[in-house]
Enzyme design. Structure first.
Site, mmCIF file in Angstrom:
data_model
loop_
_atom_site.group_PDB
_atom_site.id
_atom_site.type_symbol
_atom_site.label_atom_id
_atom_site.label_comp_id
_atom_site.label_asym_id
_atom_site.label_seq_id
_atom_site.Cartn_x
_atom_site.Cartn_y
_atom_site.Cartn_z
ATOM 1 N N HIS A 1 0.880 -1.240 0.045
ATOM 2 C CA HIS A 1 -0.041 -0.013 -0.005
ATOM 3 C C HIS A 1 0.737 1.229 -0.165
ATOM 4 O O HIS A 1 0.608 2.431 -0.641
ATOM 5 C CB HIS A 1 -0.863 -0.103 1.282
ATOM 6 N N ASP B 1 -5.473 6.455 1.163
ATOM 7 C CA ASP B 1 -5.408 5.661 0.488
ATOM 8 C C ASP B 1 -6.846 4.539 0.542
ATOM 9 O O ASP B 1 -7.709 4.898 1.431
ATOM 10 C CB ASP B 1 -4.039 4.749 0.294
ATOM 11 N N GLN C 1 12.256 -5.879 -11.800
ATOM 12 C CA GLN C 1 11.298 -6.406 -12.579
ATOM 13 C C GLN C 1 10.971 -5.090 -13.610
ATOM 14 O O GLN C 1 10.924 -5.131 -14.947
ATOM 15 C CB GLN C 1 10.061 -6.230 -11.918
ATOM 16 N N TRP D 1 -1.983 -5.620 -9.710
ATOM 17 C CA TRP D 1 -1.972 -4.387 -10.312
ATOM 18 C C TRP D 1 -0.819 -3.868 -10.875
ATOM 19 O O TRP D 1 -0.875 -3.213 -12.071
ATOM 20 C CB TRP D 1 -3.158 -3.522 -9.788
ATOM 21 N N GLU E 1 2.838 -2.359 -15.168
ATOM 22 C CA GLU E 1 4.349 -2.340 -15.754
ATOM 23 C C GLU E 1 4.484 -3.254 -16.869
ATOM 24 O O GLU E 1 4.799 -2.590 -17.969
ATOM 25 C CB GLU E 1 5.342 -2.934 -14.764
ATOM 26 N N ALA F 1 -7.933 -14.492 -4.318
ATOM 27 C CA ALA F 1 -8.983 -14.080 -5.079
ATOM 28 C C ALA F 1 -8.896 -12.599 -5.606
ATOM 29 O O ALA F 1 -9.465 -12.141 -6.557
ATOM 30 C CB ALA F 1 -9.991 -13.850 -3.843
ATOM 31 N N GLN G 1 -6.883 -11.254 -7.238
ATOM 32 C CA GLN G 1 -6.227 -10.938 -8.575
ATOM 33 C C GLN G 1 -7.201 -11.479 -9.588
ATOM 34 O O GLN G 1 -6.651 -11.485 -10.856
ATOM 35 C CB GLN G 1 -4.765 -11.685 -8.435
HETATM 36 C C1 NAG Z 1 -5.959 -6.755 -8.989
HETATM 37 O O1 NAG Z 1 -4.806 -6.988 -8.005
HETATM 38 C C2 NAG Z 1 -4.515 -6.284 -6.943
HETATM 39 C C3 NAG Z 1 -3.646 -7.038 -5.930
HETATM 40 O O2 NAG Z 1 -2.304 -6.898 -6.617
HETATM 41 C C4 NAG Z 1 -5.897 -6.028 -6.178
HETATM 42 O O3 NAG Z 1 -5.534 -5.559 -4.996
HETATM 43 C C5 NAG Z 1 -6.781 -5.493 -7.050
HETATM 44 O O4 NAG Z 1 -8.144 -5.429 -6.268
HETATM 45 C C6 NAG Z 1 -6.781 -6.264 -8.156
HETATM 46 N N1 NAG Z 1 -7.871 -5.594 -9.019
HETATM 47 C C7 NAG Z 1 -8.943 -6.067 -9.638
HETATM 48 C C8 NAG Z 1 -9.663 -5.220 -10.576
HETATM 49 O O5 NAG Z 1 -9.297 -7.087 -9.444
#
Ligand code: NAG
Ligand code: NAG
Length: 481
Positions: free
Chosen positions: A18, A116, A354, A372, A377, A392, A394
């Site tokens: 975060h 945030d 990376q 995300w 990137e 979940a 992701q």
């Molecule tokens: C994408 O992954 C991130 C974790 O890196 C998560 O916090 C986020 O909610 C996810 N976004 C979506 C649109 O699911």
């Protein structure tokens, strides 16, 4: 006071994941928009965190203010989930956040607060000090829509979301498959679900929402936020798509390992290397690790693989394949793996640069857990993906990349439900790196790259959105005085 520099406080919730996006936003506001930025950090006292702070928080216009760590052990038990823990920590820290802001005397107090995504409970403090307040969400607009619409879904839908047979509908946005709901929505009886719904409500009570996405990437969702009447009955806030905001490259140091790695990349053909990494927190099961190794090997494509041992056998060392006679393959990979792949790939333990890797011309694919920031990137560098969600959180990202944007392929069954076997891995790798379908995906992701770079150029949609946001701030501050 408007003649003076705009002073922005940004509040980061606990945890490195975060903190980094907040620091990146802070940097942008300080460097490109001449604001003075104070980042309020809920420190969790990790040494990596201090390092990141040193790297990303420098610069004359950036200040870091540490909020003392809070003890929440009496408020949680073994079942308390990650999101609930963060929310409890933030709640306990509120008095300290308040006194930090109160302690900054007239003329030194920030003009506005950006929280945030987990800290919106601090909006009440902003209100008390007459500061306009915004939320920054470093993920996608689709994710924001789901979170902000959750209070409605909470009323509409009975039973667990994951047991629904129909997709979850959000007006004007793409529906969400029940299996793709974010982690806190998986179990509606859990505290973290209630926290999510509360946060969804709180997002609407601020003066606007900054999102790390851009107009072209999520046009439909962003338009729904602005224009869909049914959605606007629930979500009246203004959204500012200001992304992609991504990490700057790692500071270049005399780091021998990176040096070797980049030299190796320099020698590979254009777009021929698959970069494999599951992020800082991601580990695979022992069985899955073996299948992945075989899949990479039989695909016969070049790779850089950031391997984390399945259990705790990390020794922190870095090994290039073929660097000895006994090939040095660690025992959690198939026997002789390094020897057999010595002309194909590199194994990196624990950490790799990376940002540098993804922007290297030899890299042509990314096997990712689709956090995300990794996703952005990759898109920004025009690198097609194999998406492999580990949590979940992701899945929605994976669905968006593979099905909506068409810039990725994914395993047929979620890797959390079933081990992905070597054959399927081989197929996915060959699809991305060496097939006609892969070419189309690559063309598509290159268009996305162009649109990302356009968005963050002078006159681009994200730069304009940032200006609109700053204009809104000025208007509100003028109304106040
Ligand atoms: C994408 O992954 C991130 C974790 O890196 C998560 O916090 C986020 O909610 C996810 N976004 C979506 C649109 O699911
Ligand atoms: C808003 O969303 C609803 C439900 O998805 C849809 O039927 C309607 O056409 C949308 N309205 C506009 C103005 O886009």
């Amino acid at each position: 006071m408007i003649n003076q520099k705009l002073h922005i406080a940004i509040l980061a919730s606990p945890g490195l994941g975060h903190l980094i996006p907040v620091l990146i936003l802070g940097n942008r506001l300080a460097t490109d928009h001449g604001a003075k930025v104070t980042v309020l950090v809920n420190k969790t006292s990790s040494s990596v965190e201090s390092q990141v702070l040193n790297n990303l928080a420098s610069g004359p216009n950036m200040d870091i203010l540490e909020i003392p760590p809070v003890n929440i052990s009496h408020l949680i038990d073994a079942d308390t989930k990650a999101v609930a823990k963060i929310c409890i920590m933030v709640r306990e820290a509120l008095p300290f956040i308040r006194s930090a802001i109160a302690g900054m005397k007239d003329g030194h107090r920030p003009d506005i607060l950006i929280s945030d995504l987990f800290c919106t409970e601090a909006f009440s403090i902003a209100t008390e000090f007459n500061m306009p307040k915004y939320v920054y969400v470093p993920t996608s607009a689709w994710h924001v829509a789901l979170k902000m619409y959750s209070p409605v879904l909470d009323k509409q839908i009975e039973g667990q979301y994951v047991d629904q047979t129909e997709p979850l509908k959000i007006p004007g946005c793409k529906s969400i498959r029940p299996e793709d709901v974010v982690e806190p929505m998986v179990d509606r009886n859990d505290q973290q679900y209630r926290e999510l719904v509360r946060m969804g409500r709180e997002f609407s009570t601020g003066d606007g929402i900054l999102i790390n996405t851009w107009e072209d990437l999520e046009q439909v969702t962003l338009e729904a936020f602005r224009e869909n009447e049914s959605l606007r009955e629930v979500i009246m806030s203004t959204v500012y798509p200001i992304g992609p905001l991504t990490r700057p490259g790692e500071p270049k140091g005399p780091n021998r390992e990176n040096h070797e790695l980049m030299e190796w990349l320099d020698m590979q053909p254009c777009e021929s290397v698959l970069y494999v990494s599951f992020g800082s927190g991601g580990t695979l099961s022992a069985e899955q690790l073996i299948e992945l190794a075989w899949g990479l090997e039989i695909s016969q494509q070049r790779f850089i693989w950031v391997v984390r041992p399945p259990a705790r056998i990390a020794d922190g060392s870095f090994f290039t394949s073929g660097s000895g006679s006994s090939d040095g393959t660690p025992d959690y990979l198939p026997e002789g793996f390094l020897g057999r792949t010595k002309n194909l790939g590199l194994i990196v333990s624990q950490w790799a640069p990376q940002v540098e890797i993804l922007s290297h011309p030899s890299v042509g694919g990314f096997l990712t857990h689709c956090g995300w920031s990794s996703t952005l990137e990759s898109l920004k560098n025009g690198v097609p993906m194999i998406v492999w969600p580990l949590y979940a959180e992701q899945r929605l990202n994976a669905t968006m990349l593979a099905e909506e944007l068409g810039v990725a392929v994914r395993p047929k069954v979620l890797p959390t439900k079933k081990v992905v076997d070597r054959k399927e891995i081989e197929e996915m790798v060959r699809t991305i790196m060496a097939s006609e379908k892969g070419k189309l995906i690559r063309e598509r992701v290159k268009q996305v790259k162009i649109s990302a770079l356009d968005a963050i150029q002078e006159g681009g949609s994200s730069v304009n959105a940032m200006r609109d946001f700053l204009k809104d701030v000025t208007v509100r501050l003028n109304m106040r005085s």
